[in-house]
Design an enzyme around this catalytic site. Structure first.
Site, PDB file in Angstrom:
ATOM      1  N   LYS A 228      33.989  20.441  52.689  1.00  0.00           N
ATOM      2  CA  LYS A 228      33.272  21.871  52.795  1.00  0.00           C
ATOM      3  C   LYS A 228      31.721  21.549  52.464  1.00  0.00           C
ATOM      4  O   LYS A 228      31.394  21.550  51.533  1.00  0.00           O
ATOM      5  CB  LYS A 228      33.858  22.815  51.843  1.00  0.00           C
TER       6      LYS A 228
ATOM      7  N   GLY B 224      27.389  20.473  43.077  1.00  0.00           N
ATOM      8  CA  GLY B 224      26.681  21.903  43.142  1.00  0.00           C
ATOM      9  C   GLY B 224      26.318  22.299  41.996  1.00  0.00           C
ATOM     10  O   GLY B 224      26.099  21.621  40.902  1.00  0.00           O
ATOM     11  N   SER B 225      26.274  23.621  41.746  1.00  0.00           N
ATOM     12  CA  SER B 225      25.645  24.327  40.544  1.00  0.00           C
ATOM     13  C   SER B 225      26.808  24.026  39.552  1.00  0.00           C
ATOM     14  O   SER B 225      27.890  24.367  39.658  1.00  0.00           O
ATOM     15  CB  SER B 225      25.217  25.455  40.931  1.00  0.00           C
TER      16      SER B 225
ATOM     17  N   CYS C  32      19.304  16.949  42.184  1.00  0.00           N
ATOM     18  CA  CYS C  32      20.241  17.357  40.711  1.00  0.00           C
ATOM     19  C   CYS C  32      19.438  16.593  39.585  1.00  0.00           C
ATOM     20  O   CYS C  32      19.453  17.135  38.632  1.00  0.00           O
ATOM     21  CB  CYS C  32      21.549  16.865  41.164  1.00  0.00           C
TER      22      CYS C  32
ATOM     23  N   GLY D 254      30.669  25.128  39.190  1.00  0.00           N
ATOM     24  CA  GLY D 254      31.488  23.879  38.682  1.00  0.00           C
ATOM     25  C   GLY D 254      32.590  24.493  37.508  1.00  0.00           C
ATOM     26  O   GLY D 254      33.683  24.172  37.624  1.00  0.00           O
TER      27      GLY D 254
ATOM     28  N   GLU E  19      17.209  25.034  35.349  1.00  0.00           N
ATOM     29  CA  GLU E  19      16.929  24.196  36.567  1.00  0.00           C
ATOM     30  C   GLU E  19      16.303  24.871  37.574  1.00  0.00           C
ATOM     31  O   GLU E  19      16.751  26.050  37.999  1.00  0.00           O
ATOM     32  CB  GLU E  19      18.467  23.510  37.003  1.00  0.00           C
TER      33      GLU E  19
ATOM     34  N   GLU F 142      29.977  17.114  39.652  1.00  0.00           N
ATOM     35  CA  GLU F 142      28.410  16.562  39.502  1.00  0.00           C
ATOM     36  C   GLU F 142      27.674  17.849  39.756  1.00  0.00           C
ATOM     37  O   GLU F 142      27.647  18.596  40.751  1.00  0.00           O
ATOM     38  CB  GLU F 142      28.279  15.810  40.887  1.00  0.00           C
TER      39      GLU F 142
ATOM     40  N   GLU G  43      27.273  26.746  37.540  1.00  0.00           N
ATOM     41  CA  GLU G  43      28.116  27.964  37.388  1.00  0.00           C
ATOM     42  C   GLU G  43      29.362  28.043  38.273  1.00  0.00           C
ATOM     43  O   GLU G  43      30.461  28.297  37.967  1.00  0.00           O
ATOM     44  CB  GLU G  43      27.138  29.062  38.164  1.00  0.00           C
TER      45      GLU G  43
HETATM   46  P1  NAD Z   1      26.186  25.801  44.703  1.00  0.00           P
HETATM   47  O1  NAD Z   1      27.126  25.530  43.483  1.00  0.00           O
HETATM   48  O2  NAD Z   1      25.961  27.126  45.004  1.00  0.00           O
HETATM   49  O3  NAD Z   1      27.131  25.324  46.004  1.00  0.00           O
HETATM   50  C1  NAD Z   1      27.536  23.980  46.273  1.00  0.00           C
HETATM   51  C2  NAD Z   1      28.841  24.183  47.238  1.00  0.00           C
HETATM   52  O4  NAD Z   1      29.736  24.717  46.567  1.00  0.00           O
HETATM   53  C3  NAD Z   1      28.419  24.724  48.537  1.00  0.00           C
HETATM   54  O5  NAD Z   1      29.165  24.103  49.550  1.00  0.00           O
HETATM   55  C4  NAD Z   1      28.775  26.252  48.505  1.00  0.00           C
HETATM   56  O6  NAD Z   1      29.434  26.766  49.722  1.00  0.00           O
HETATM   57  C5  NAD Z   1      30.259  26.110  47.683  1.00  0.00           C
HETATM   58  N1  NAD Z   1      30.521  27.194  46.778  1.00  0.00           N
HETATM   59  C6  NAD Z   1      29.817  28.084  46.589  1.00  0.00           C
HETATM   60  N2  NAD Z   1      30.490  29.179  45.642  1.00  0.00           N
HETATM   61  C7  NAD Z   1      31.751  28.599  45.611  1.00  0.00           C
HETATM   62  C8  NAD Z   1      32.993  28.949  45.045  1.00  0.00           C
HETATM   63  N3  NAD Z   1      33.172  29.950  44.086  1.00  0.00           N
HETATM   64  N4  NAD Z   1      33.968  28.143  45.255  1.00  0.00           N
HETATM   65  C9  NAD Z   1      33.961  26.802  45.788  1.00  0.00           C
HETATM   66  N5  NAD Z   1      32.953  26.483  46.446  1.00  0.00           N
HETATM   67  C10 NAD Z   1      31.632  27.315  46.348  1.00  0.00           C
HETATM   68  O7  NAD Z   1      24.990  24.842  44.478  1.00  0.00           O
HETATM   69  P2  NAD Z   1      23.775  24.562  45.586  1.00  0.00           P
HETATM   70  O8  NAD Z   1      23.000  25.646  45.550  1.00  0.00           O
HETATM   71  O9  NAD Z   1      24.436  24.270  47.078  1.00  0.00           O
HETATM   72  O10 NAD Z   1      23.222  23.231  45.023  1.00  0.00           O
HETATM   73  C11 NAD Z   1      22.617  23.006  44.173  1.00  0.00           C
HETATM   74  C12 NAD Z   1      23.056  22.913  42.913  1.00  0.00           C
HETATM   75  O11 NAD Z   1      23.742  21.410  42.958  1.00  0.00           O
HETATM   76  C13 NAD Z   1      22.040  22.352  41.941  1.00  0.00           C
HETATM   77  O12 NAD Z   1      22.422  22.919  40.594  1.00  0.00           O
HETATM   78  C14 NAD Z   1      22.195  20.879  41.602  1.00  0.00           C
HETATM   79  O13 NAD Z   1      21.616  20.244  40.632  1.00  0.00           O
HETATM   80  C15 NAD Z   1      23.309  20.661  41.999  1.00  0.00           C
HETATM   81  N6  NAD Z   1      23.831  19.017  42.571  1.00  0.00           N
HETATM   82  C16 NAD Z   1      24.175  18.265  41.779  1.00  0.00           C
HETATM   83  C17 NAD Z   1      24.301  16.707  42.216  1.00  0.00           C
HETATM   84  C18 NAD Z   1      24.762  15.964  41.221  1.00  0.00           C
HETATM   85  O14 NAD Z   1      25.113  14.909  41.562  1.00  0.00           O
HETATM   86  N7  NAD Z   1      25.180  16.165  39.775  1.00  0.00           N
HETATM   87  C19 NAD Z   1      23.812  16.668  43.369  1.00  0.00           C
HETATM   88  C20 NAD Z   1      23.200  17.387  44.223  1.00  0.00           C
HETATM   89  C21 NAD Z   1      23.130  18.752  43.954  1.00  0.00           C
END
Ligand code: NAD
Length: 492
Positions: A194, A246-247, A302, A251, A400, A268, A249
């Site tokens: 996704k 992703g974030s 990230c 996660g 962040e 991650e 929150e």
């Molecule tokens: P996000 O958590 O909003 O979204 C990430 C993904 O999750 C997207 O595909 C989104 O559509 C999906 N998503 C959103 N809500 C969801 C839910 N309730 N259930 C399942 N999937 C859902 O994060 P973002 O804004 O896209 O990315 C930025 C964040 O990602 C930052 O906090 C960054 O630090 C983190 N990040 C971490 C790494 C790492 O390797 N640690 C790498 C890249 C980004």
């Protein structure tokens, strides 16, 4: 010079012309994209779509299918049906598919890099010279592992999980897809991927390459959409493993969701990584490391080194040198090969950056922003900047920001540096700059971070595991450690 070129020069406050170097390659972008399920592209069952735009111009790039629960169900079923035959292929055969894919990616690297830049806003020199080479390298590396898993996990039967759900963010769209897909496929799993809603296009072009290399249908399925689609992937009963980047929150929400089902999970997540500069560091190298650490990809990284801790005795000259270097960064058209800072990925992200920067100013931190000219009129932009006078309690030292904003603080002793560096709920990465090897080893052991770079920053290699501790997540991607997540029985 065109008006746009002049604007780019103006943005950087230059009083001399800098020849523009626009990228000429243009990928073929379709007007609409379907979901990639069971080897074919198809519209969402309820025909919902969303628009993906170029953040540097605000222009529409394409309409993309929004997968609902019924589409996710189809994708999961396709992945489930493909799981057994894929797992039964010899490692050598699976490796051949991965090698073939890696070579196709290399052949299409320029188009994919341009597409990544158009959909995400990052400078072409980054997508061309960093993202795409790493994407290909990840597939090559894991192709090499596919027939050697018995040696990787000696004395244990190597069994895949089955269907893996993989949810990725928008900051490195194709690279995150590669980090997730390559180890999963090498170990014999099938996948429902996704991508993020603001950057779906390169994953969909990757799907076209999967068709070209004749990957068996159902082995990789790509469902585009927002959080609703991601939630449907995570909740599906056919899921055997979930990997999320992703974030923090989201996660945490996924951790709660999967806990009751005993689904292995890798997370991650976010970061607020410290960069520690000792007085004996090579100053110019350290400045470049800090620039790369915070202003690479507009700070949409990230592991961005977003907190700078400088030994007090060199704080003043270091900040002055950083300010001079920041003034040389070129903000503008991401497709111009001279551009250092591209567009902010989305309007929402821009609003978040603005809000946090405003809060930083309200709390009394001093903003340094040397971009004197106007930013481009269209699209979403934020100039590189840094704060001094930052207290550890300030919001810009704790939250962040995920934008080109650095918070500068000082320290007097290594103990104070460690205390400040570790005083965060996150633990993704850290950088240490010093001439003394012993100091590096001492500091690296005491830093609460999954990755510690010494006298360098933001170095990635498929053979080197990456991942966080504390609220930055758990599990590793890359290297032998990354493979473990995709083999049953050795993943925890
Ligand atoms: P996000 O958590 O909003 O979204 C990430 C993904 O999750 C997207 O595909 C989104 O559509 C999906 N998503 C959103 N809500 C969801 C839910 N309730 N259930 C399942 N999937 C859902 O994060 P973002 O804004 O896209 O990315 C930025 C964040 O990602 C930052 O906090 C960054 O630090 C983190 N990040 C971490 C790494 C790492 O390797 N640690 C790498 C890249 C980004």
């Amino acid at each position: 010079m065109t008006d746009q070129d002049t604007a780019v020069a103006d943005v950087n406050g230059l009083d001399w012309d800098y020849s523009p170097a626009p990228e000429r390659t243009r990928p073929e972008i379709a007007s609409t994209y379907g979901l990639f399920i069971d080897g074919v592209f198809q519209p969402a069952q309820d025909e919902r779509t969303f628009v993906t735009t170029n953040p540097a111009t605000g222009a529409r790039l394409a309409r993309v299918a929004q997968a609902g629960a019924a589409d996710v169900d189809l994708a999961m079923q396709a992945a489930k049906n493909a799981a057994r035959p894929w797992a039964r292929l010899s490692g050598r055969q699976r490796g051949k598919y991965l090698f073939r894919l890696a070579r196709r990616i290399q052949e299409c690297a320029r188009e994919l890099a341009v597409l990544e830049t158009m959909d995400g806003g990052k400078p072409i020199k980054e997508s061309r010279d960093v993202d795409l080479p790493l994407v290909a390298a990840h597939f090559f590396y894991h192709a090499g592992w596919a027939d050697k898993l018995e040696w990787a996990f000696q004395g244990r039967p190597v069994k895949p999980h089955g269907v893996c759900g993989q949810i990725i963010p928008w900051n490195f769209p194709l690279l995150m897809a590669a980090w997730k897909l390559a180890p999963a496929l090498a170990c014999g799993n099938t996948v429902v991927l996704k991508p993020a809603e603001t950057t779906p296009l390169t994953a969909l072009h990757l799907a076209q390459l999967l068709q070209e290399i004749d990957l068996p249908p159902g082995v990789v399925n790509i469902v585009t959409g927002d959080g609703e689609t991601g939630a449907a992937v995570a909740a599906h009963p056919a899921l055997s493993k979930l990997a999320f980047t992703g974030s923090t929150e989201v996660g945490k929400a996924l951790m709660r969701q999967t806990a009751s089902r005993d689904i292995p999970l890798t997370l991650e997540l976010g970061g607020k990584s410290p960069h520690i500069i000792f007085a004996d560091a090579a100053m110019e190298q350290a400045i470049e490391g800090v620039v790369n650490g915070i202003w690479f990809n507009q700070g949409h990284v990230c592991c961005a080194g977003s907190r700078l801790l400088v030994e007090e005795s060199i704080l003043e000259p270091f900040v002055a040198a950083l300010r001079d270097r920041m003034a040389q960064l070129r903000v503008g058209d991401p497709l111009d090969k001279n551009t250092d800072i591209g567009a902010i990925n989305s309007r929402e992200q821009l609003e978040r950056i603005r809000t946090l920067v405003r809060l930083g100013q309200e709390e009394g931190a001093i903003l340094h922003d040397v971009q004197t000219g106007p930013l481009p009129g269209k699209g979403w932009w934020f100039p590189p900047c840094f704060f001094t006078g930052v207290q550890p309690s300030h919001v810009v030292a704790r939250e962040e920001i995920f934008g080109p904003v650095l918070s500068v603080m000082s320290f007097r002793t290594p103990e104070e540096a460690i205390r400040r560096a570790n005083s965060t709920p996150y633990g993704l990465a850290a950088g240490i700059w010093t001439d003394k090897g012993s100091k590096i080893f001492d500091m690296a052991q005491r830093l609460e971070a999954g990755v510690v770079w010494c006298n360098t920053y933001n170095q990635f290699d498929p053979a080197s595991p990456f991942g966080g501790v504390k609220e930055s997540g758990f599990g590793r991607e890359g290297g032998l450690h990354g493979l473990r997540a995709y083999v049953r029985g050795v993943d925890r």
